[in-house]
Design an enzyme around this catalytic site. Sequence first.
Site, mmCIF file in Angstrom:
data_model
loop_
_atom_site.group_PDB
_atom_site.id
_atom_site.type_symbol
_atom_site.label_atom_id
_atom_site.label_comp_id
_atom_site.label_asym_id
_atom_site.label_seq_id
_atom_site.Cartn_x
_atom_site.Cartn_y
_atom_site.Cartn_z
ATOM 1 N N ASP A 133 0.847 -1.194 0.000
ATOM 2 C CA ASP A 133 0.000 0.000 0.000
ATOM 3 C C ASP A 133 0.883 1.245 0.000
ATOM 4 O O ASP A 133 1.984 1.234 0.565
ATOM 5 C CB ASP A 133 -0.899 0.006 1.244
ATOM 6 C CG ASP A 133 -2.154 0.857 1.053
ATOM 7 O OD1 ASP A 133 -3.242 0.271 0.928
ATOM 8 O OD2 ASP A 133 -2.023 2.099 1.006
ATOM 9 N N TYR B 264 -13.001 8.223 -13.070
ATOM 10 C CA TYR B 264 -13.013 6.874 -12.475
ATOM 11 C C TYR B 264 -13.627 5.867 -13.446
ATOM 12 O O TYR B 264 -13.089 4.766 -13.660
ATOM 13 C CB TYR B 264 -13.806 6.942 -11.172
ATOM 14 C CG TYR B 264 -13.840 5.690 -10.355
ATOM 15 C CD1 TYR B 264 -12.796 5.376 -9.490
ATOM 16 C CD2 TYR B 264 -14.935 4.828 -10.411
ATOM 17 C CE1 TYR B 264 -12.846 4.225 -8.709
ATOM 18 C CE2 TYR B 264 -14.986 3.683 -9.634
ATOM 19 C CZ TYR B 264 -13.944 3.386 -8.784
ATOM 20 O OH TYR B 264 -13.993 2.253 -8.005
#
Length: 245
Positions: free
Chosen positions: A35, A153
Amino acid sequence: MLSGKLALVTGGGSGIGRAVCQVMAREGARVVAADLNEASAKETAALLASAEHVGVPLDVTSEESVAAVVRGVRDRYGAPADCVVNCAGITADSMLKDMSVETFMRVVDVNLKGTFLVTKLTSNAMIEAKVGGSIVNIASIVGKGGNIGQGNYAASKAGVEGFTRTAAKELGRKGIRCNAILPGFIDTPMVAAVPEKVMKLLVPLIVLGRPGRPEEVAELAAFLASDRASYMTGASVEVTGGYGI
Ligand code: CAA
């Protein structure tokens, strides 16, 4: 179901990515949670409660960062990850009339370029080690149907689907499967950011009447990563509670 497998999960520090790490570890895989937020990746690994799982920092938009993680996995485990789940993703919602080029490109960079880089470098490592594998890309139902305020998106996630099918065609002969999951609205920090007035419009469109839970997507990711899905590649599978049907 996943014993003997080595999984790399991007975006493993929260949301769907963290749930994927948890389900895959439960199924017996060794898990590398990666991450941008290193602390949250390490927190995920700690939740998995065994030293064979690790949390590492990863910026999916940087080829150097992806290469470092791929090298790090091989050095630590003596083999490349053979299950890769691309969960790293962001939103930066705004109406088209207000969306800057920077806002458009930032989302495309993380969601689409990031998926490309991780898929390219991890599949190269599998091919070099002469092992097959499975790559699962988290796209979105929004890539199919569009969504008000999500031009960037939606474009990035539709791109992830087309990219996944191409990767499936190129990598099938190397024993590497590649599939996409299209989640709907799932209880994650990403969906928590949607204004309440908009959620009131969206939830009635969900047949099951509620947002999904991250583990309800993670179960499918673990299945697609496993040998039980040995004849699945190039597929886009929806997990939406019937949103918009
Ligand atoms: N359906 C119907 N109407 C909608 C709508 C929707 N999905 N989204 C917005 N509208 C309406 C609003 O209700 C509002 O109507 P009124 O003028 O009558 O009040 C109008 O469109 C303009 O909306 P805002 O007032 O909110 O406009 P804004 O410019 O302040 O904000 C926005 C725009 C940032 C896009 C904001 O509406 C927003 O954050 N929307 C949520 C976008 C969204 O659904 N994101 C999903 C994130 S989760 C995800 O992406 C995961 C996944 O894969 C599914």
